[in-house]
Write a protein that holds these residues in place. Structure first.
Motif, short mmCIF file in Angstrom:
data_model
loop_
_atom_site.label_atom_id
_atom_site.label_comp_id
_atom_site.label_asym_id
_atom_site.label_seq_id
_atom_site.Cartn_x
_atom_site.Cartn_y
_atom_site.Cartn_z
N UNK A 109 -41.96 39.92 6.80
CA UNK A 109 -42.06 38.53 6.36
C UNK A 109 -41.11 38.26 5.19
N UNK A 110 -41.00 39.23 4.28
CA UNK A 110 -40.07 39.09 3.15
C UNK A 110 -38.63 39.01 3.64
N UNK A 133 -39.62 19.95 7.21
CA UNK A 133 -39.75 20.94 8.27
C UNK A 133 -38.60 21.91 8.43
N UNK A 134 -37.70 21.96 7.42
CA UNK A 134 -36.56 22.89 7.52
C UNK A 134 -37.05 24.29 7.12
N UNK A 135 -37.47 25.05 8.10
CA UNK A 135 -38.09 26.35 7.90
C UNK A 135 -37.07 27.46 8.17
N UNK A 136 -36.67 28.17 7.12
CA UNK A 136 -35.66 29.22 7.25
C UNK A 136 -36.11 30.38 8.14
N UNK A 137 -37.39 30.50 8.38
CA UNK A 137 -37.87 31.61 9.21
C UNK A 137 -37.84 31.27 10.70
N UNK A 138 -37.37 30.06 11.03
CA UNK A 138 -37.30 29.64 12.43
C UNK A 138 -35.85 29.38 12.82
N UNK A 183 -30.11 40.45 0.99
CA UNK A 183 -29.40 39.17 0.94
C UNK A 183 -28.14 39.28 0.09
N UNK A 184 -28.15 40.16 -0.91
CA UNK A 184 -26.92 40.39 -1.69
C UNK A 184 -25.81 40.92 -0.79
N UNK A 229 -32.99 37.03 6.14
CA UNK A 229 -32.55 36.49 7.43
C UNK A 229 -32.32 34.99 7.33
N UNK A 230 -33.21 34.27 6.66
CA UNK A 230 -33.08 32.83 6.51
C UNK A 230 -31.74 32.42 5.90
N UNK A 231 -31.38 32.96 4.72
CA UNK A 231 -30.07 32.64 4.16
C UNK A 231 -28.92 33.05 5.09
#
Length: 217
Positions: free
Chosen positions: A84-85, A33-38, A140-141, A91-93
């Motif tokens: 979403x991308x 459940x480790x969701x990077x979008x949350x 992300x870069x 954003x997740x990283x």
């Protein structure tokens, strides 16, 4: 710690490290459940970790989110697909890197690597298309480069980099391989870990491919 450990590359990285006798913490959306979008989930789960990690790899990512694949041209851009991308691939990283100062040791070398992609290189873009994915990887870069600058102020021996794994045969890429040469996840994992081993603090903030060669921004 391998984030995205249930994916092709993340799973191979985890297994490779475990086979070498390394203790590995695996995290992924599908397994635990480790969701990077949350953001709330990311903050809560990382807050539970107390021991520092010598290596953190963020291997999560997707070419398709909710069925929206890479665009063939600017005319196919969708606001939601682009958002979403960014949520997953940029954003997740960033939410993980936000806590990097607490997750890495200060008294020895440590590496935090984010899997990026050569298509995120602005200078290398000669074909167009894949707008949202390209833009998210370019973002992300920049996030990685910024995090590296800030992390170096308190963690002198840290290395924070973006890595291009090459084209890998996974569920992530299977629809888009065509005739493009690709390697198995196990080979990609070995390549990436060899690059990680060869990195020095002076390399922090860089963007490197699977062979350790710099990728243009």
């Amino acid at each position: 710690m391998i984030i995205g450990a249930s994916g092709g590359i993340g799973h191979a990285l985890s297994d490779h490290l475990k086979a070498q006798g390394t203790a590995v913490t695996r995290m992924s959306r599908s397994a635990d459940g480790f969701d990077l979008t949350k953001p709330v989930v990311v903050a809560h789960r990382l807050a539970q970790l107390t021991d520092p990690f010598d290596l953190i790899v963020i291997a999560s990512g997707a070419l398709e989110v909710d069925g929206a694949g890479p665009e063939k041209s600017m005319r196919a851009v969708s606001a939601q697909a682009m958002l979403d991308q960014y949520a997953l691939n940029a954003v997740g990283p960033a939410l993980v890197l936000k806590q990097a100062h607490r997750l890495l040791p200060r008294d020895r070398k440590s590496v935090i690597a984010v899997l990026s992609a050569r298509v995120g290189s602005i200078q290398d873009n000669r074909l167009g298309g894949w707008v949202s994915y390209r833009a998210a990887k370019a973002a992300v870069n920049q996030i990685v480069h910024t995090a590296a600058i800030e992390l170096a102020r308190t963690h002198k021996l840290s290395v924070c980099v973006a890595l291009h794994p090459g084209t890998v045969k996974t569920a992530f890429t299977q629809k888009y391989l065509g005739r493009h040469p690709a390697v198995e996840p196990e080979e990609a994992a070995g390549n990436l870990l060899a690059v990680v081993r060869g990195l020095a603090p002076s390399d922090t903030g860089g963007f490197y491919d699977w062979a350790g060669q710099p990728v243009p921004w």
